[in-house]
Scaffold this motif. Structure first.
Motif, PDB file in Angstrom:
ATOM      1  N   ASN A 149      13.386   2.154   6.216  1.00 11.38           N
ATOM      2  CA  ASN A 149      13.851   1.332   5.100  1.00 11.38           C
ATOM      3  C   ASN A 149      14.666   0.141   5.587  1.00 11.38           C
ATOM      4  OD1 ASN A 149      13.160   2.993   2.517  1.00 11.38           O
ATOM      5  ND2 ASN A 149      13.978   4.478   3.980  1.00 11.38           N
ATOM      6  N   GLY A 150      14.186  -1.065   5.252  1.00 13.77           N
ATOM      7  CA  GLY A 150      14.854  -2.268   5.715  1.00 13.77           C
ATOM      8  C   GLY A 150      14.802  -3.385   4.695  1.00 13.77           C
ATOM      9  N   VAL A 151      15.546  -4.451   4.977  1.00 13.16           N
ATOM     10  CA  VAL A 151      15.598  -5.622   4.110  1.00 13.16           C
ATOM     11  C   VAL A 151      15.695  -6.863   4.985  1.00 13.16           C
ATOM     12  CG1 VAL A 151      18.117  -5.488   3.900  1.00 13.16           C
ATOM     13  CG2 VAL A 151      16.802  -6.703   2.153  1.00 13.16           C
ATOM     14  N   VAL A 152      15.086  -7.951   4.536  1.00  6.21           N
ATOM     15  CA  VAL A 152      15.173  -9.221   5.238  1.00  6.21           C
ATOM     16  C   VAL A 152      15.395 -10.322   4.205  1.00  6.21           C
ATOM     17  CG1 VAL A 152      12.666  -9.584   5.217  1.00  6.21           C
ATOM     18  CG2 VAL A 152      14.068 -10.748   6.928  1.00  6.21           C
ATOM     19  N   ILE A 153      16.264 -11.278   4.544  1.00  6.04           N
ATOM     20  CA  ILE A 153      16.634 -12.353   3.620  1.00  6.04           C
ATOM     21  C   ILE A 153      16.378 -13.684   4.304  1.00  6.04           C
ATOM     22  CG2 ILE A 153      18.487 -13.355   2.222  1.00  6.04           C
ATOM     23  CD1 ILE A 153      19.842 -10.556   2.408  1.00  6.04           C
ATOM     24  N   GLY A 154      15.673 -14.574   3.613  1.00  7.93           N
ATOM     25  CA  GLY A 154      15.311 -15.854   4.185  1.00  7.93           C
ATOM     26  C   GLY A 154      16.339 -16.934   3.936  1.00  7.93           C
ATOM     27  N   ASP A 155      16.083 -18.085   4.538  1.00  8.58           N
ATOM     28  CA  ASP A 155      17.012 -19.205   4.479  1.00  8.58           C
ATOM     29  C   ASP A 155      17.266 -19.656   3.042  1.00  8.58           C
ATOM     30  OD1 ASP A 155      18.701 -21.032   5.529  1.00  8.58           O
ATOM     31  OD2 ASP A 155      17.180 -22.385   6.297  1.00  8.58           O
ATOM     32  N   ASN A 463      13.445   2.922 -12.523  1.00  9.42           N
ATOM     33  CA  ASN A 463      12.910   1.710 -11.897  1.00  9.42           C
ATOM     34  C   ASN A 463      13.889   1.211 -10.831  1.00  9.42           C
ATOM     35  OD1 ASN A 463      11.498  -0.656 -11.288  1.00  9.42           O
ATOM     36  ND2 ASN A 463      12.535  -1.802 -12.912  1.00  9.42           N
ATOM     37  N   PRO A 464      13.525   1.194  -9.549  1.00  4.97           N
ATOM     38  CA  PRO A 464      12.353   1.857  -8.971  1.00  4.97           C
ATOM     39  C   PRO A 464      12.711   3.192  -8.310  1.00  4.97           C
ATOM     40  CG  PRO A 464      13.196   0.299  -7.390  1.00  4.97           C
ATOM     41  CD  PRO A 464      14.145   0.272  -8.565  1.00  4.97           C
ATOM     42  N   THR A 465      14.018   3.586  -8.338  1.00  6.35           N
ATOM     43  CA  THR A 465      14.413   4.806  -7.641  1.00  6.35           C
ATOM     44  C   THR A 465      14.890   5.865  -8.621  1.00  6.35           C
ATOM     45  OG1 THR A 465      16.670   3.995  -7.305  1.00  6.35           O
ATOM     46  CG2 THR A 465      15.060   3.551  -5.560  1.00  6.35           C
ATOM     47  N   THR A 466      14.700   7.119  -8.247  1.00  7.09           N
ATOM     48  CA  THR A 466      15.166   8.245  -9.048  1.00  7.09           C
ATOM     49  C   THR A 466      15.511   9.396  -8.114  1.00  7.09           C
ATOM     50  OG1 THR A 466      14.663   9.641 -10.963  1.00  7.09           O
ATOM     51  CG2 THR A 466      12.880   9.264  -9.389  1.00  7.09           C
ATOM     52  N   GLY A 487      -3.670  13.844 -11.161  1.00  9.74           N
ATOM     53  CA  GLY A 487      -3.350  14.943 -10.260  1.00  9.74           C
ATOM     54  C   GLY A 487      -3.588  14.705  -8.795  1.00  9.74           C
ATOM     55  N   GLU A 488      -3.805  13.445  -8.391  1.00  9.89           N
ATOM     56  CA  GLU A 488      -4.023  13.139  -6.982  1.00  9.89           C
ATOM     57  C   GLU A 488      -2.686  12.924  -6.275  1.00  9.89           C
ATOM     58  OE1 GLU A 488      -8.247  10.712  -7.177  1.00  9.89           O
ATOM     59  OE2 GLU A 488      -6.369   9.642  -7.577  1.00  9.89           O
ATOM     60  N   ASP A 489      -2.554  13.488  -5.066  1.00  7.21           N
ATOM     61  CA  ASP A 489      -1.350  13.259  -4.264  1.00  7.21           C
ATOM     62  C   ASP A 489      -1.302  11.796  -3.828  1.00  7.21           C
ATOM     63  OD1 ASP A 489      -0.940  15.920  -4.540  1.00  7.21           O
ATOM     64  OD2 ASP A 489      -1.145  16.439  -2.419  1.00  7.21           O
ATOM     65  N   ILE A 490      -0.166  11.129  -4.077  1.00  6.09           N
ATOM     66  CA  ILE A 490      -0.044   9.724  -3.673  1.00  6.09           C
ATOM     67  C   ILE A 490       1.154   9.476  -2.765  1.00  6.09           C
ATOM     68  CG2 ILE A 490      -1.250   8.815  -5.695  1.00  6.09           C
ATOM     69  CD1 ILE A 490       1.472   8.209  -6.914  1.00  6.09           C
ATOM     70  N   ALA A 491       2.065  10.443  -2.660  1.00  8.60           N
ATOM     71  CA  ALA A 491       3.222  10.269  -1.779  1.00  8.60           C
ATOM     72  C   ALA A 491       3.849  11.623  -1.493  1.00  8.60           C
ATOM     73  CB  ALA A 491       4.255   9.337  -2.403  1.00  8.60           C
ATOM     74  N   VAL A 505      16.888  14.760  -3.318  1.00  6.71           N
ATOM     75  CA  VAL A 505      16.183  13.726  -2.563  1.00  6.71           C
ATOM     76  C   VAL A 505      15.958  12.535  -3.480  1.00  6.71           C
ATOM     77  CG1 VAL A 505      15.031  15.265  -0.938  1.00  6.71           C
ATOM     78  CG2 VAL A 505      13.944  14.748  -3.128  1.00  6.71           C
ATOM     79  N   GLU A 506      15.861  11.365  -2.875  1.00  8.57           N
ATOM     80  CA  GLU A 506      15.624  10.138  -3.639  1.00  8.57           C
ATOM     81  C   GLU A 506      14.177   9.704  -3.467  1.00  8.57           C
ATOM     82  OE1 GLU A 506      16.961   5.843  -2.622  1.00  8.57           O
ATOM     83  OE2 GLU A 506      18.533   6.624  -3.947  1.00  8.57           O
ATOM     84  N   PHE A 507      13.549   9.318  -4.567  1.00  6.38           N
ATOM     85  CA  PHE A 507      12.182   8.797  -4.525  1.00  6.38           C
ATOM     86  C   PHE A 507      12.202   7.328  -4.917  1.00  6.38           C
ATOM     87  CE2 PHE A 507       8.195   8.022  -7.057  1.00  6.38           C
ATOM     88  CZ  PHE A 507       7.388   7.808  -5.949  1.00  6.38           C
ATOM     89  N   ASN A 508      11.583   6.492  -4.086  1.00  5.93           N
ATOM     90  CA  ASN A 508      11.517   5.055  -4.329  1.00  5.93           C
ATOM     91  C   ASN A 508      10.081   4.679  -4.667  1.00  5.93           C
ATOM     92  OD1 ASN A 508      11.378   2.196  -4.052  1.00  5.93           O
ATOM     93  ND2 ASN A 508      13.256   2.248  -2.847  1.00  5.93           N
ATOM     94  N   ALA A 509       9.874   4.180  -5.877  1.00  4.57           N
ATOM     95  CA  ALA A 509       8.530   3.834  -6.354  1.00  4.57           C
ATOM     96  C   ALA A 509       8.308   2.328  -6.353  1.00  4.57           C
ATOM     97  CB  ALA A 509       8.320   4.406  -7.755  1.00  4.57           C
ATOM     98  N   ALA A 510       8.919   1.633  -5.402  1.00  2.00           N
ATOM     99  CA  ALA A 510       8.827   0.172  -5.382  1.00  2.00           C
ATOM    100  C   ALA A 510       7.390  -0.322  -5.274  1.00  2.00           C
ATOM    101  CB  ALA A 510       9.662  -0.383  -4.229  1.00  2.00           C
ATOM    102  N   ASN A 511       6.508   0.477  -4.668  1.00  3.08           N
ATOM    103  CA  ASN A 511       5.126   0.035  -4.451  1.00  3.08           C
ATOM    104  C   ASN A 511       4.154   0.533  -5.521  1.00  3.08           C
ATOM    105  OD1 ASN A 511       5.884  -1.223  -2.029  1.00  3.08           O
ATOM    106  ND2 ASN A 511       5.652   0.694  -0.898  1.00  3.08           N
ATOM    107  N   LEU A 512       4.677   1.176  -6.562  1.00  5.30           N
ATOM    108  CA  LEU A 512       3.806   1.751  -7.588  1.00  5.30           C
ATOM    109  C   LEU A 512       3.915   0.975  -8.899  1.00  5.30           C
ATOM    110  CD1 LEU A 512       4.490   5.562  -7.036  1.00  5.30           C
ATOM    111  CD2 LEU A 512       2.551   4.219  -6.202  1.00  5.30           C
ATOM    112  N   PRO A 513       2.830   0.937  -9.676  1.00  6.07           N
ATOM    113  CA  PRO A 513       2.888   0.288 -10.990  1.00  6.07           C
ATOM    114  C   PRO A 513       3.535   1.216 -12.019  1.00  6.07           C
ATOM    115  CG  PRO A 513       0.695   1.140 -10.602  1.00  6.07           C
ATOM    116  CD  PRO A 513       1.463   1.373  -9.327  1.00  6.07           C
ATOM    117  N   SER A 514       3.924   0.652 -13.150  1.00  8.05           N
ATOM    118  CA  SER A 514       4.475   1.456 -14.240  1.00  8.05           C
ATOM    119  C   SER A 514       3.463   2.507 -14.679  1.00  8.05           C
ATOM    120  CB  SER A 514       4.831   0.563 -15.429  1.00  8.05           C
ATOM    121  OG  SER A 514       5.837  -0.349 -15.094  1.00  8.05           O
ATOM    122  N   GLY A 515       3.985   3.643 -15.150  1.00  6.27           N
ATOM    123  CA  GLY A 515       3.083   4.675 -15.632  1.00  6.27           C
ATOM    124  C   GLY A 515       3.706   6.052 -15.576  1.00  6.27           C
TER     125      GLY A 515
END
Length: 536
Positions: A149-155, A463-466, A487-491, A505-515
């Motif tokens: 888990n990382g973050v990058v910030i531009g100019d 949104n996006p963590t729980t 019912g498909e495993d996605i993570a 445990v924390e789950f981050n759904a940043a890459n998933l659409p609403s649903g």
């Protein structure tokens, strides 16, 4: 142990609070060319450190060189990142001796290489990661909370996060920038504590995220400090120090402190700081409230100062004139001088530390307290004190200390026969002469478990963590998976052995659409599934 701090302060201030009594830096051969200076360090520990350089004057000539040591700076290896054309290295973040990330930018209006580069073999090979493909200038600050888990910030505030070690970088929506607003690169313009990040811009604004960079807010905006050079450092998510130097006249400066995460700031008035124009401020990892401040840009206002009480009082250590420092721990770090290829290693007395960590965890049968010290002086031991409401504490046990030692010591205590509920704990550290001091208070929720359990995630919708809570009856492998609506495993959120007790445990759904999604636990013969809703 608190007398260790007092003894060191006396050592530094034999004559007066403004008298320099020691030069604490050892010059090392960086192997950078004579016209290159260090723009950013990343100290992993007291043996491993990486650094990137720029040719001076800064931003004058593109350069892609970096140095690395694995023996405490006795030997620095110089190398360059291949494939970079007309690019400038900005920041480096090292995970260990083998894995590191470097950001590369170009000047506005020019054609050049930009991007994030990663090595996993000590710099033998570098791979560009997929981000900043159409940026004005490119990335700057980069930080990893762990290996994934990382973050990058531009100019120009362009920000990305990753949850898989940089294989994928996801853009973040930022507050609207002001006209011609950009982030300051290099030195201590950014700081991280826990899940919180702060960074400064040239428009006198401080941006803050409390969730590892996924969402941001402007917490301070001061137009009177446009184009002042900032430095910022936090020891935890509430207490920090922030300085500003007028770019056109660096002798004009101000140093302030916050105790509410950066919402409000109060001026620190100390005679030592009056004669230093800060170029870097860093909280020293592993200490309770120690910061180091260096001033190296203004010839008449150079020096190194230290505070052991979060900025309330300062001691002048030397007048070496480093403009950039990076400490891996209380025992040592590295520094560099402005627009020279000199690298210094701190070899002065260890900056004092009392308690490195203190945690409380529940396993359904007892509460386990763990704590560590880095150094001890005349330490008889620790009283373990407990409270049911956080106000009145009672002693429930005692653990012997190690007297006087400069080596890290680890301690543990198990508190048993508890009723369900929330408990508060603190340590009373006692010296041989009877003097004592208290640690910070930690709290823990304790529940007895005689069965497995899967709780409803919270918050929900999210949104996006729980957070997902679960109970384990017997020591076993626990696997928690996320399923889609069919019912498909996605993570996989968790797949490891856990002790009996309650866990989260924390789950981050940043890459998933609403649903609508489902989460499922498997532990031994126990299986249960619950529904969760991701709502953006």
């Amino acid at each position: 142990m608190k007398r260790l701090l007092v003894l060191l302060v006396v050592l530094f201030t034999v004559f007066s609070s403004n008298t320099v009594v020691a030069q604490n830096w050892l010059m090392q051969n960086s192997n950078f060319p004579a016209d290159v200076f260090v723009i950013n360090f990343s100290a992993v520990n007291n043996q491993v450190c990486w650094a990137v350089g720029q040719k001076y004057p800064a931003n004058s000539t593109p350069y892609a060189g970096y140095i690395r040591t694995t023996d405490g700076g006795t030997n620095w290896t110089l190398n360059t990142i291949p494939g970079i054309t007309n690019g400038y290295l900005a920041e480096i973040f090292a995970i260990d001796a083998d894995t590191a990330y470097v950001t590369c930018y170009k000047l506005v209006g020019t054609t050049g290489t930009i991007g994030i580069y990663k090595t996993t073999d000590g710099g033998v090979t570098w791979n560009r990661q997929d981000a900043y493909n159409s940026s004005q200038t490119g990335p700057g600050f980069i930080y990893f909370f762990d290996s994934q888990n990382g973050v990058v910030i531009g100019d120009y505030l362009e920000t990305y996060t990753t949850t898989n070690g940089g294989t994928n970088w996801n853009p973040v929506t930022m507050p609207t920038p002001l006209t011609n607003e950009w982030t300051w690169l290099g030195e201590s313009r950014f700081t991280v504590s826990g899940n919180s990040i702060w960074f400064c811009t040239n428009k006198g604004r401080i941006f803050k995220s409390t969730d590892k960079g996924y969402t941001w807010a402007v917490i301070l905006s001061e137009s009177q400090y446009y184009d002042w050079r900032p430095c910022i450092a936090f020891q935890n998510e509430q207490i920090g120090i922030y300085s500003l130097n007028m770019a056109a006249n660096a002798t004009d400066h101000i140093v302030r402190k916050t105790t509410d995460g950066g919402t409000t700031w109060s001026v620190i008035s100390d005679p030592v700081l009056a004669n230093l124009a800060p170029s870097t401020i860093q909280y020293i990892p592993g200490t309770s409230s120690t910061y180091i401040l260096v001033a190296g840009r203004v010839a008449t206002m150079k020096g190194t100062a230290v505070t052991f009480d979060a900025g309330e009082t300062w001691t002048l250590l030397d007048t070496t004139g480093c403009f950039l420092v990076n400490f891996a721990s209380y025992a040592g770090g590295w520094g560099s001088q402005f627009e020279t290829n000199v690298v210094y290693k701190y070899v002065g007395p260890p900056l004092p530390v009392e308690l490195i960590s203190f945690t409380a965890t529940s396993n359904g049968q007892k509460v386990i307290l763990n704590w560590s010290t880095a150094t001890e002086l005349n330490n008889l031991g620790f009283e373990i004190q407990r409270s049911a409401e956080g106000k009145e504490f009672f002693t429930v046990g005692f653990v012997n200390g190690h007297g006087t030692t400069t080596e890290q010591q680890n301690y543990s205590y198990a508190d048993k026969n508890l009723n369900n509920g929330k408990y508060f704990y603190r340590l009373k550290q006692v010296d041989f002469n009877g003097s004592y001091e208290y640690s910070d208070v930690v709290e823990v929720e304790w529940r007895a478990f005689n069965s497995y359990l899967l709780e409803q995630n919270y918050p929900n919708p999210f949104n996006p963590t729980t957070t997902i809570g679960f109970g384990v009856q017997n020591k076993s492998n626990v696997k928690i998976t996320i399923l889609n609506a069919i019912g498909e495993d996605i993570a996989v959120v968790l797949n490891e052995e856990r002790e009996p007790g309650f866990h989260q445990v924390e789950f981050n759904a940043a890459n998933l659409p609403s649903g609508v999604y489902f989460y499922q636990i498997r532990a031994g013969s126990f299986t249960e599934t619950k529904k969760m809703i991701l709502l953006r």
